[in-house]
Design a protein around this motif. Structure first.
Motif, mmCIF file in Angstrom:
data_model
loop_
_atom_site.group_PDB
_atom_site.id
_atom_site.type_symbol
_atom_site.label_atom_id
_atom_site.label_comp_id
_atom_site.label_asym_id
_atom_site.label_seq_id
_atom_site.Cartn_x
_atom_site.Cartn_y
_atom_site.Cartn_z
ATOM 1 N N ALA A 169 0.834 -1.209 0.000
ATOM 2 C CA ALA A 169 0.000 0.000 0.000
ATOM 3 C C ALA A 169 0.862 1.251 0.000
ATOM 4 N N ALA A 170 0.238 2.364 -0.406
ATOM 5 C CA ALA A 170 0.894 3.675 -0.304
ATOM 6 C C ALA A 170 -0.099 4.610 0.366
ATOM 7 N N ILE A 171 0.382 5.379 1.311
ATOM 8 C CA ILE A 171 -0.493 6.369 1.954
ATOM 9 C C ILE A 171 -0.001 7.742 1.503
ATOM 10 N N ILE A 172 -0.837 8.407 0.708
ATOM 11 C CA ILE A 172 -0.394 9.654 0.066
ATOM 12 C C ILE A 172 -1.367 10.799 0.350
ATOM 13 N N PRO A 173 -0.865 12.041 0.317
ATOM 14 C CA PRO A 173 -1.750 13.168 0.646
ATOM 15 C C PRO A 173 -2.866 13.388 -0.372
ATOM 16 N N GLU A 174 -2.629 13.016 -1.630
ATOM 17 C CA GLU A 174 -3.651 13.274 -2.670
ATOM 18 C C GLU A 174 -4.883 12.405 -2.487
ATOM 19 N N ASP A 175 -4.737 11.274 -1.783
ATOM 20 C CA ASP A 175 -5.876 10.386 -1.585
ATOM 21 C C ASP A 175 -6.641 10.901 -0.369
ATOM 22 N N SER A 176 -7.179 12.119 -0.523
ATOM 23 C CA SER A 176 -7.699 12.798 0.655
ATOM 24 C C SER A 176 -9.208 12.634 0.800
ATOM 25 N N THR A 177 -9.685 11.442 0.448
ATOM 26 C CA THR A 177 -11.091 11.160 0.703
ATOM 27 C C THR A 177 -11.224 10.991 2.217
ATOM 28 N N ASP A 178 -12.458 10.863 2.692
ATOM 29 C CA ASP A 178 -12.625 10.700 4.127
ATOM 30 C C ASP A 178 -12.171 9.322 4.593
ATOM 31 N N ALA A 179 -12.021 8.409 3.611
ATOM 32 C CA ALA A 179 -11.667 7.035 3.979
ATOM 33 C C ALA A 179 -10.321 7.012 4.696
ATOM 34 N N ASP A 180 -10.245 6.158 5.696
ATOM 35 C CA ASP A 180 -9.017 6.006 6.462
ATOM 36 C C ASP A 180 -8.095 5.062 5.684
ATOM 37 N N GLN A 181 -6.995 5.597 5.193
ATOM 38 C CA GLN A 181 -6.131 4.805 4.305
ATOM 39 C C GLN A 181 -5.520 3.609 5.038
ATOM 40 N N LEU A 182 -5.281 3.766 6.329
ATOM 41 C CA LEU A 182 -4.715 2.650 7.095
ATOM 42 C C LEU A 182 -5.769 1.548 7.279
ATOM 43 N N GLU A 183 -6.990 1.969 7.598
ATOM 44 C CA GLU A 183 -8.078 0.994 7.774
ATOM 45 C C GLU A 183 -8.286 0.202 6.490
ATOM 46 N N ALA A 240 2.512 3.520 12.405
ATOM 47 C CA ALA A 240 3.069 2.369 13.125
ATOM 48 C C ALA A 240 2.518 2.321 14.548
ATOM 49 N N GLU A 241 2.450 3.491 15.189
ATOM 50 C CA GLU A 241 1.930 3.538 16.569
ATOM 51 C C GLU A 241 0.474 3.082 16.596
ATOM 52 N N ARG A 242 -0.272 3.536 15.590
ATOM 53 C CA ARG A 242 -1.690 3.143 15.527
ATOM 54 C C ARG A 242 -1.835 1.636 15.389
ATOM 55 N N VAL A 243 -1.056 1.048 14.494
ATOM 56 C CA VAL A 243 -1.178 -0.411 14.300
ATOM 57 C C VAL A 243 -0.768 -1.139 15.579
ATOM 58 N N LYS A 244 0.303 -0.673 16.192
ATOM 59 C CA LYS A 244 0.764 -1.333 17.431
ATOM 60 C C LYS A 244 -0.358 -1.340 18.471
ATOM 61 N N LYS A 245 -1.077 -0.220 18.547
ATOM 62 C CA LYS A 245 -2.133 -0.088 19.542
ATOM 63 C C LYS A 245 -3.399 -0.867 19.158
ATOM 64 N N GLU A 246 -3.776 -0.709 17.895
ATOM 65 C CA GLU A 246 -5.063 -1.290 17.473
ATOM 66 C C GLU A 246 -4.949 -2.758 17.057
ATOM 67 N N TYR A 247 -3.765 -3.173 16.624
ATOM 68 C CA TYR A 247 -3.577 -4.571 16.162
ATOM 69 C C TYR A 247 -2.292 -5.135 16.763
ATOM 70 N N PRO A 248 -2.294 -5.373 18.065
ATOM 71 C CA PRO A 248 -1.039 -5.776 18.718
ATOM 72 C C PRO A 248 -0.477 -7.117 18.225
ATOM 73 N N GLN A 249 -1.279 -7.854 17.437
ATOM 74 C CA GLN A 249 -0.788 -9.133 16.928
ATOM 75 C C GLN A 249 0.295 -8.974 15.856
ATOM 76 N N TYR A 250 0.391 -7.770 15.276
ATOM 77 C CA TYR A 250 1.394 -7.571 14.221
ATOM 78 C C TYR A 250 2.708 -7.021 14.778
ATOM 79 N N ASP A 251 3.799 -7.491 14.162
ATOM 80 C CA ASP A 251 5.123 -6.999 14.529
ATOM 81 C C ASP A 251 5.460 -5.859 13.548
#
Ligand code: F6P
Length: 325
Positions: free
Chosen positions: A192-206, A236-247
């Motif tokens: 995936a790529a998280i870029i500023p132009e993809d500025s829809t309301d959708a959460d790119q990480l989700e 990275a901090e968000r994933v660590k918090k929300e999905y602790p199963q991932y390294d």
């Protein structure tokens, strides 16, 4: 229109690989067409402080393959003021410089536009930035080299990511533009790529997590455009918090992205645009950026070049999603 005898050249803003090839092309084309050339050191600061040297064709020998800029670069605060630009104009007159060639990005060409308007000085810009964010040109000098550097780094990160079965967030430059992030993601097979132009309301990480990180996938790489608020660390901090199963790990590539010998593509682009700069002046063009569109050298008025809405191929985001299954 005043006759042009002497052309001043400077590099400004963040350096980019291929700036030297552009300096060489401008200098040698100008000399071969009978102009005098003066190299201005340290960007607009050097113009204000009269750090100027006459260039011969030897001044630009053996630089086509070198990264950085032999003229040095700066982001001049003083040139952003009318007083600073007045000083610069006085130095230009004293040095007998009749026209100015500016190699740089958005801020540098904005400076050139203001200077040209206030002092009626012929200015020609060259798009020198790794960000590829100047409007009206398909490519900017340095973008291709940086893209290749990023891909080389991500290929290496993939080895260790695979071995440890990790998610890596790799942060790349680009300021407010996602060209480097999007295209390096495609070229390196990132998930995936998280870029500023993809500025829809959708959460790119989700969206990325929602696609599911397959069990059979050993690793995932997400390329993130730099941003003061939500760069790679933030995700990275968000994933660590929300999905602790991932390294999770983070890699910020930083300024290594701006260095290195330019690719053949950047050298050719810089050479074509550099030569085009002198043709532009001889053509009577003033206050334009020389760019490339559909493989043709073109002129873009400064006011357009500095627009902040260069279109990006949003279909590539879909392609990236489709290929990351
Ligand atoms: O504009 C080129 C660029 O490399 C951007 O991608 C980045 O945001 C910025 O310059 C970094 O600037 P500096 O070298 O001043 O930290």
């Amino acid at each position: 229109m005043r006759r042009i005898n002497c052309i001043g050249i400077l590099t400004s803003g963040g350096d980019s690989p291929g700036m030297n090839a552009a300096i060489r092309a401008v200098t040698r084309t100008a000399i071969s067409k009978g102009f005098k050339v003066k190299g201005i050191y340290r960007g607009y600061d050097g113009l204000i402080n009269d750090e100027i040297k006459e260039f011969t064709s030897e001044s630009v020998s053996n630089i086509v393959a070198r990264g950085g800029t032999i003229l040095k670069s700066a982001r001049s605060k003083e040139f952003m003021t009318t007083e600073g630009r007045e000083k610069a104009f006085a130095v230009m007159q004293q040095e007998g410089i009749d026209a100015l060639v500016v190699i740089g990005g958005n801020g540098s060409l904005t400076g050139a536009r203001n200077f040209a308007q206030e002092h009626n000085v012929p200015c020609i810009g060259l798009p020198g930035t790794i960000d590829n964010d100047l409007y009206g040109t398909d490519l900017t000098i340095g973008y291709d080299t940086t893209l290749n550097t990023i891909v080389e780094c991500v290929d290496k990160i993939r080895d260790t990511a695979n071995s440890h079965e990790r998610i890596f967030f790799v942060e790349v430059m680009g300021r407010d533009a996602g060209f480097l992030a999007q295209n390096s993601a495609i070229a390196s097979g990132a998930e995936a790529a998280i870029i500023p132009e993809d500025s829809t309301d959708a959460d790119q990480l989700e969206q990325f997590i929602g696609r599911g990180i397959r069990k059979s996938k050993n690793s995932s790489i997400v390329i993130v455009s730099e941003s003061p608020k939500c760069g790679a660390m933030f995700y990275a901090e968000r994933v660590k918090k929300e999905y602790p199963q991932y390294d999770v790990r983070v890699s910020i590539l930083g300024h290594l992205q701006r260095g290195g010998s330019p690719t053949a593509r950047d050298r050719i682009l810089a050479t074509r645009l550099g030569a085009g700069t002198i043709d532009a002046l001889l053509d009577g063009q003033r206050n334009v950026m020389v760019g490339i569109r559909n493989d043709e050298v073109i002129y873009v008025p400064f006011a357009d070049a500095i627009r902040s809405d260069k279109p990006m191929n949003m279909n590539l985001i879909k392609v990236l999603d489709q290929l990351s299954i």
